[in-house]
Design an enzyme around this catalytic site. Structure first.
Site, mmCIF file in Angstrom:
data_model
loop_
_atom_site.group_PDB
_atom_site.id
_atom_site.type_symbol
_atom_site.label_atom_id
_atom_site.label_comp_id
_atom_site.label_asym_id
_atom_site.label_seq_id
_atom_site.Cartn_x
_atom_site.Cartn_y
_atom_site.Cartn_z
ATOM 1 N N SER A 161 0.858 -1.188 0.000
ATOM 2 C CA SER A 161 0.000 0.000 0.000
ATOM 3 C C SER A 161 0.891 1.234 0.000
ATOM 4 O O SER A 161 1.717 1.383 -0.895
ATOM 5 C CB SER A 161 -0.952 -0.029 1.200
ATOM 6 O OG SER A 161 -1.889 1.034 1.126
ATOM 7 N N THR A 162 0.774 2.103 1.000
ATOM 8 C CA THR A 162 1.546 3.344 1.033
ATOM 9 C C THR A 162 3.045 3.061 0.937
ATOM 10 O O THR A 162 3.596 2.298 1.714
ATOM 11 C CB THR A 162 1.265 4.117 2.335
ATOM 12 O OG1 THR A 162 -0.138 4.239 2.506
ATOM 13 C CG2 THR A 162 1.901 5.495 2.296
ATOM 14 N N HIS A 187 -2.587 -1.100 -3.442
ATOM 15 C CA HIS A 187 -3.752 -0.221 -3.278
ATOM 16 C C HIS A 187 -3.606 0.999 -4.173
ATOM 17 O O HIS A 187 -2.733 1.837 -3.964
ATOM 18 C CB HIS A 187 -3.881 0.227 -1.822
ATOM 19 C CG HIS A 187 -4.136 -0.901 -0.869
ATOM 20 N ND1 HIS A 187 -3.857 -0.812 0.477
ATOM 21 C CD2 HIS A 187 -4.656 -2.143 -1.058
ATOM 22 C CE1 HIS A 187 -4.193 -1.953 1.072
ATOM 23 N NE2 HIS A 187 -4.662 -2.776 0.157
ATOM 24 N N MET A 280 -0.129 1.113 5.126
ATOM 25 C CA MET A 280 -0.894 1.471 6.306
ATOM 26 C C MET A 280 -1.991 0.440 6.552
ATOM 27 O O MET A 280 -2.578 -0.079 5.620
ATOM 28 C CB MET A 280 -1.519 2.860 6.090
ATOM 29 C CG MET A 280 -2.405 3.359 7.210
ATOM 30 S SD MET A 280 -2.902 5.092 6.959
ATOM 31 C CE MET A 280 -3.781 4.999 5.388
ATOM 32 N N ASP A 283 -4.217 -4.898 5.961
ATOM 33 C CA ASP A 283 -4.594 -5.718 4.810
ATOM 34 C C ASP A 283 -3.423 -6.596 4.388
ATOM 35 O O ASP A 283 -2.302 -6.116 4.207
ATOM 36 C CB ASP A 283 -5.033 -4.824 3.642
ATOM 37 C CG ASP A 283 -5.544 -5.615 2.454
ATOM 38 O OD1 ASP A 283 -6.103 -6.714 2.664
ATOM 39 O OD2 ASP A 283 -5.400 -5.131 1.310
#
Length: 347
Positions: A161-162, A187, A280, A283
């Site tokens: 993600s991030t 993401h 973050m 997940d």
């Protein structure tokens, strides 16, 4: 108190962001700037903890300003990005230069759109404030093709993600052209994943594409989940194929890393290699645990090389990771494992 500087050529967006962030008890907007030159003076004057930065500005665009900022005074930056192909290309360039993350700019109905993104914006500003800006890193030398066990049937599944766009790039650039098939959930909003895949395809020896659904997984190919739809795999005779699943969000996301990892666990079992990278939230943590429980090999990125240690940190807490290592070492770790285990079998 988080000191925020807003840089945007739109007076409306400056006003809306200032109003939104000023309502938070732990945030203070120290200034708003209509262009990069005004922003430069405010950076020196206020030493902001976080900067929100528009990409398209007069006099000096956001990319140029960001590059100068990261050399002179590295600061956590959130890009304000339009959800377009051009916006996606510019945003990926900014992430490459060191921006922490991006905030979508509504195409129409700006006031309503900003309000819809309220919680997302607040979360990302808080996250950026707690993040140390990391210097850009060169990828490790690509692994030689002859070092791979011939005929391997392993499937590599990656979640991020991030901060993930750069860590995924670092990993994929290290892969040789005959690496096992790789499936990825990062993401991202719709449209960005197409641009992301195309950008990686120009940089890597493996062939990178956005998954269409129904593709046979082939060695030397990478399949990236499209924005706003889950990616999984399924067995088809002796082969594996991609599947796209248009269902509800899982673990707060669509596409979800947990969906990908669980399908890989169920379909590939001990032939699965799961890698959970920076991001973050949590997940992918439970999904990585499933891969380990099914006999697969699992890796979590270490805290030192993560932009955000949320997802891999949660996986480590669960006992989901067989190995924890720096992003620059993950590809080598995978192939050391392949050498030790030899060829797998799909059946």
């Amino acid at each position: 108190m988080i000191k925020v500087l807003i840089v945007d050529d739109s007076a409306l967006i400056r006003s809306l962001l200032k109003e939104l962030l000023s309502k938070e008890p732990d945030m203070m907007v120290v200034g708003t700037a209509p262009d990069a030159y005004a922003a430069r003076n405010m950076v020196n004057k206020f030493s902001p903890d976080v900067i929100t930065l528009d990409i398209e500005m007069p006099k000096m665009d956001g990319i140029t300003f960001l590059a100068k900022l990261m050399k002179a005074r590295p600061t956590p930056v959130l890009m304000i990005s339009t959800l377009t192909e051009k916006g996606a290309e510019a945003t990926l360039k900014c992430l490459e230069l060191g921006a922490i993350d991006y905030i979508p700019k509504p195409k129409v109905g700006v006031a309503e759109g900003i309000e819809d993104y309220r919680q997302l914006i607040i979360e990302k500003v808080r996250l950026a404030a707690s993040t140390k800006v990391k210097p850009t890193r060169t990828a490790s030398a690509p692994i030689k093709e002859q070092s791979i066990i011939g005929g391997t049937e392993k499937i590599i599944a990656v979640g991020a993600s991030t901060g993930g766009t750069e860590t995924i790039k670092t990993f994929l650039i290290s892969l040789p052209a005959n690496a096992p098939a790789v499936v990825i959930t990062q993401h991202m909003p719709p449209g960005f994943t197409t641009t992301f895949a195309n950008r990686l395809n120009t940089l890597c020896k493996v062939k990178v594409t956005e998954a269409k659904g129904g593709e046979r997984l082939l060695a030397g190919y990478v399949y990236i989940a499209p924005g706003d739809i889950h990616l999984g795999i399924e067995r088809s005779g002796a082969d594996y194929r991609t599947i796209l699943i248009d269902s509800e969000r899982v673990s707060g996301h669509k596409p979800s890393v947990d969906v990908l990892f669980r399908s890989v666990s169920q379909s590939a079992g001990q032939n699965a290699i799961g890698i959970l990278m920076t991001g973050m939230g949590k997940d992918g943590a439970a999904g990585l645990y499933d891969i380990r429980q099914s006999g697969g090999y699992t890796i979590a990125q270490d805290e030192a090389s993560c932009v955000v240690f949320g997802m891999p940190g949660e996986a480590i807490k669960l006992g989901a990771a067989v190995c924890v290592c720096d992003i620059k070492d993950i590809a080598e770790n995978v192939f050391d494992y392949l050498k030790k285990t030899g060829s797998g079998t799909r059946l």
